[in-house]
Design a protein around this motif. Structure first.
Motif, PDB file in Angstrom:
ATOM      1  N   LEU A  36       0.851  -1.179   0.000  1.00 13.19           N
ATOM      2  CA  LEU A  36       0.000   0.000   0.000  1.00 13.19           C
ATOM      3  C   LEU A  36       0.890   1.233   0.000  1.00 13.19           C
ATOM      4  CD1 LEU A  36      -2.984   0.935   0.317  1.00 13.19           C
ATOM      5  CD2 LEU A  36      -2.533   1.064   2.756  1.00 13.19           C
ATOM      6  N   PHE A  37       0.660   2.123  -0.956  1.00 18.08           N
ATOM      7  CA  PHE A  37       1.419   3.359  -1.067  1.00 18.08           C
ATOM      8  C   PHE A  37       0.461   4.525  -0.836  1.00 18.08           C
ATOM      9  CE2 PHE A  37       3.786   0.313  -3.664  1.00 18.08           C
ATOM     10  CZ  PHE A  37       5.038   0.403  -3.079  1.00 18.08           C
ATOM     11  N   PRO A  38       0.354   5.007   0.393  1.00 16.00           N
ATOM     12  CA  PRO A  38      -0.614   6.073   0.690  1.00 16.00           C
ATOM     13  C   PRO A  38      -0.049   7.460   0.436  1.00 16.00           C
ATOM     14  CG  PRO A  38       0.393   5.324   2.714  1.00 16.00           C
ATOM     15  CD  PRO A  38       0.972   4.479   1.595  1.00 16.00           C
ATOM     16  N   GLN A  39      -0.951   8.378   0.080  1.00 12.72           N
ATOM     17  CA  GLN A  39      -0.674   9.811   0.009  1.00 12.72           C
ATOM     18  C   GLN A  39      -1.755  10.478   0.831  1.00 12.72           C
ATOM     19  OE1 GLN A  39      -0.775  11.048  -4.065  1.00 12.72           O
ATOM     20  NE2 GLN A  39       0.727   9.553  -4.714  1.00 12.72           N
ATOM     21  N   VAL A  40      -1.462  11.617   1.406  1.00 12.27           N
ATOM     22  CA  VAL A  40      -2.463  12.339   2.191  1.00 12.27           C
ATOM     23  C   VAL A  40      -2.739  13.683   1.546  1.00 12.27           C
ATOM     24  CG1 VAL A  40      -3.003  13.352   4.440  1.00 12.27           C
ATOM     25  CG2 VAL A  40      -1.751  11.192   4.321  1.00 12.27           C
ATOM     26  N   ASP A  41      -4.015  13.944   1.299  1.00 11.84           N
ATOM     27  CA  ASP A  41      -4.478  15.223   0.775  1.00 11.84           C
ATOM     28  C   ASP A  41      -5.692  15.603   1.610  1.00 11.84           C
ATOM     29  OD1 ASP A  41      -5.603  17.375  -0.555  1.00 11.84           O
ATOM     30  OD2 ASP A  41      -5.254  16.540  -2.548  1.00 11.84           O
ATOM     31  N   ALA A  42      -5.514  16.563   2.503  1.00  5.57           N
ATOM     32  CA  ALA A  42      -6.556  16.921   3.462  1.00  5.57           C
ATOM     33  C   ALA A  42      -7.844  17.368   2.796  1.00  5.57           C
ATOM     34  CB  ALA A  42      -6.050  18.027   4.394  1.00  5.57           C
ATOM     35  N   ALA A  44      -9.090  16.348  -0.270  1.00  5.52           N
ATOM     36  CA  ALA A  44      -9.634  15.423  -1.267  1.00  5.52           C
ATOM     37  C   ALA A  44     -10.313  14.239  -0.583  1.00  5.52           C
ATOM     38  CB  ALA A  44      -8.517  14.927  -2.171  1.00  5.52           C
ATOM     39  N   ALA A  45     -11.210  13.617  -1.289  1.00  3.23           N
ATOM     40  CA  ALA A  45     -11.887  12.432  -0.766  1.00  3.23           C
ATOM     41  C   ALA A  45     -10.959  11.221  -0.870  1.00  3.23           C
ATOM     42  CB  ALA A  45     -13.164  12.176  -1.558  1.00  3.23           C
ATOM     43  N   PRO A  46     -10.965  10.351   0.138  1.00  2.00           N
ATOM     44  CA  PRO A  46     -10.157   9.133   0.051  1.00  2.00           C
ATOM     45  C   PRO A  46     -10.571   8.306  -1.162  1.00  2.00           C
ATOM     46  CG  PRO A  46     -10.877   9.485   2.300  1.00  2.00           C
ATOM     47  CD  PRO A  46     -11.617  10.477   1.449  1.00  2.00           C
ATOM     48  N   ASP A  47      -9.566   7.760  -1.863  1.00  5.68           N
ATOM     49  CA  ASP A  47      -9.858   7.006  -3.074  1.00  5.68           C
ATOM     50  C   ASP A  47      -8.624   6.206  -3.475  1.00  5.68           C
ATOM     51  OD1 ASP A  47     -11.286   6.075  -5.232  1.00  5.68           O
ATOM     52  OD2 ASP A  47     -11.364   7.994  -6.276  1.00  5.68           O
ATOM     53  N   VAL A  48      -8.832   5.184  -4.283  1.00  8.34           N
ATOM     54  CA  VAL A  48      -7.725   4.483  -4.934  1.00  8.34           C
ATOM     55  C   VAL A  48      -7.309   5.361  -6.106  1.00  8.34           C
ATOM     56  CG1 VAL A  48      -7.055   2.414  -6.202  1.00  8.34           C
ATOM     57  CG2 VAL A  48      -8.589   2.224  -4.244  1.00  8.34           C
ATOM     58  N   ILE A  49      -6.023   5.575  -6.257  1.00  8.16           N
ATOM     59  CA  ILE A  49      -5.538   6.461  -7.310  1.00  8.16           C
ATOM     60  C   ILE A  49      -4.617   5.700  -8.252  1.00  8.16           C
ATOM     61  CG2 ILE A  49      -5.790   8.574  -5.965  1.00  8.16           C
ATOM     62  CD1 ILE A  49      -2.828   8.437  -5.297  1.00  8.16           C
ATOM     63  N   LEU A 105      -5.525   9.412   1.014  1.00  8.44           N
ATOM     64  CA  LEU A 105      -6.261   9.526   2.259  1.00  8.44           C
ATOM     65  C   LEU A 105      -6.396  10.996   2.628  1.00  8.44           C
ATOM     66  CD1 LEU A 105      -4.450   6.669   4.196  1.00  8.44           C
ATOM     67  CD2 LEU A 105      -6.669   6.552   3.052  1.00  8.44           C
ATOM     68  N   SER A 106      -7.344  11.290   3.489  1.00  9.85           N
ATOM     69  CA  SER A 106      -7.540  12.667   3.945  1.00  9.85           C
ATOM     70  C   SER A 106      -7.656  12.648   5.466  1.00  9.85           C
ATOM     71  CB  SER A 106      -8.801  13.258   3.315  1.00  9.85           C
ATOM     72  OG  SER A 106      -9.953  12.631   3.840  1.00  9.85           O
ATOM     73  N   HIS A 107      -8.139  13.722   6.040  1.00 10.73           N
ATOM     74  CA  HIS A 107      -8.341  13.777   7.482  1.00 10.73           C
ATOM     75  C   HIS A 107      -9.686  13.186   7.884  1.00 10.73           C
ATOM     76  CE1 HIS A 107      -5.245  17.265   7.878  1.00 10.73           C
ATOM     77  NE2 HIS A 107      -4.714  16.154   7.441  1.00 10.73           N
ATOM     78  N   ASP A 108     -10.473  12.707   6.911  1.00 10.48           N
ATOM     79  CA  ASP A 108     -11.754  12.058   7.173  1.00 10.48           C
ATOM     80  C   ASP A 108     -11.469  10.604   7.553  1.00 10.48           C
ATOM     81  OD1 ASP A 108     -14.247  10.837   7.138  1.00 10.48           O
ATOM     82  OD2 ASP A 108     -14.934  11.911   5.346  1.00 10.48           O
ATOM     83  N   ILE A 109     -11.319  10.351   8.835  1.00  8.48           N
ATOM     84  CA  ILE A 109     -10.898   9.035   9.311  1.00  8.48           C
ATOM     85  C   ILE A 109     -11.906   7.935   8.970  1.00  8.48           C
ATOM     86  CG2 ILE A 109     -10.323   7.682  11.374  1.00  8.48           C
ATOM     87  CD1 ILE A 109      -9.031  10.282  12.458  1.00  8.48           C
ATOM     88  N   PRO A 110     -13.209   8.136   9.186  1.00 13.29           N
ATOM     89  CA  PRO A 110     -14.154   7.063   8.817  1.00 13.29           C
ATOM     90  C   PRO A 110     -14.123   6.722   7.316  1.00 13.29           C
ATOM     91  CG  PRO A 110     -15.217   8.615  10.306  1.00 13.29           C
ATOM     92  CD  PRO A 110     -13.897   9.218   9.910  1.00 13.29           C
ATOM     93  N   ALA A 111     -14.034   7.741   6.459  1.00 15.51           N
ATOM     94  CA  ALA A 111     -13.982   7.484   5.013  1.00 15.51           C
ATOM     95  C   ALA A 111     -12.675   6.775   4.641  1.00 15.51           C
ATOM     96  CB  ALA A 111     -14.127   8.786   4.236  1.00 15.51           C
ATOM     97  N   GLY A 112     -11.575   7.172   5.255  1.00 10.32           N
ATOM     98  CA  GLY A 112     -10.292   6.513   4.993  1.00 10.32           C
ATOM     99  C   GLY A 112     -10.299   5.069   5.459  1.00 10.32           C
ATOM    100  N   ALA A 113     -10.894   4.811   6.629  1.00 10.24           N
ATOM    101  CA  ALA A 113     -10.978   3.442   7.140  1.00 10.24           C
ATOM    102  C   ALA A 113     -11.826   2.580   6.214  1.00 10.24           C
ATOM    103  CB  ALA A 113     -11.552   3.448   8.553  1.00 10.24           C
TER     104      ALA A 113
END
Length: 124
Positions: A36-42, A44-49, A105-113
């Protein structure tokens, strides 16, 4: 992560502290199913990119000093805590055979989970 006076401070937690701090037992082993290669963008909506990221030398904790503690007094004298390069390359070649996923991922923890749960379900 703590925010003090507008500054972000990261807390360093070592694996042996997990049982006492989080009531989580340590594992004696594990099996990797995917990378898994995560990026964080506060914003943007969490998504597979889309991403073709692969493992590189920077993914291993090796070099003259550990990543955790900069050698500010230059006392380490070329200690490489990352093991032999041949072993790192063997690990990298085995991990390269696994599926790779790039996620935002973003700061929206439930959406990221929820996103990470979906990715984990597809990897197993």
């Amino acid at each position: 992560m703590l925010r003090l006076a507008g500054k972000e401070r990261k807390v360093q937690v070592f694996p042996d502290q997990f049982p006492a701090l989080f009531d989580v037992p340590l594992a004696s082993g594990g099996r990797a199913g995917a990378l898994l290669f995560p990026q964080v963008d506060a914003d943007a909506a969490p998504d597979v990119i889309d991403g073709a990221r692969t493992l590189g030398a920077a993914d291993f904790m090796s070099g003259a000093t550990e990543d955790r503690y900069p050698d500010v007094f230059e006392l380490a004298q070329v200690v490489d805590g990352g093991g032999r390069e041949s072993v790192r390359m063997e690990v990298a070649s085995r991990l390269a055979a696994l599926p790779h996923h790039a996620v935002r991922l973003s700061h929206d923890i439930p959406a990221g989970a929820a996103l990470l749960g979906k990715v984990a379900d597809t990897a197993s």
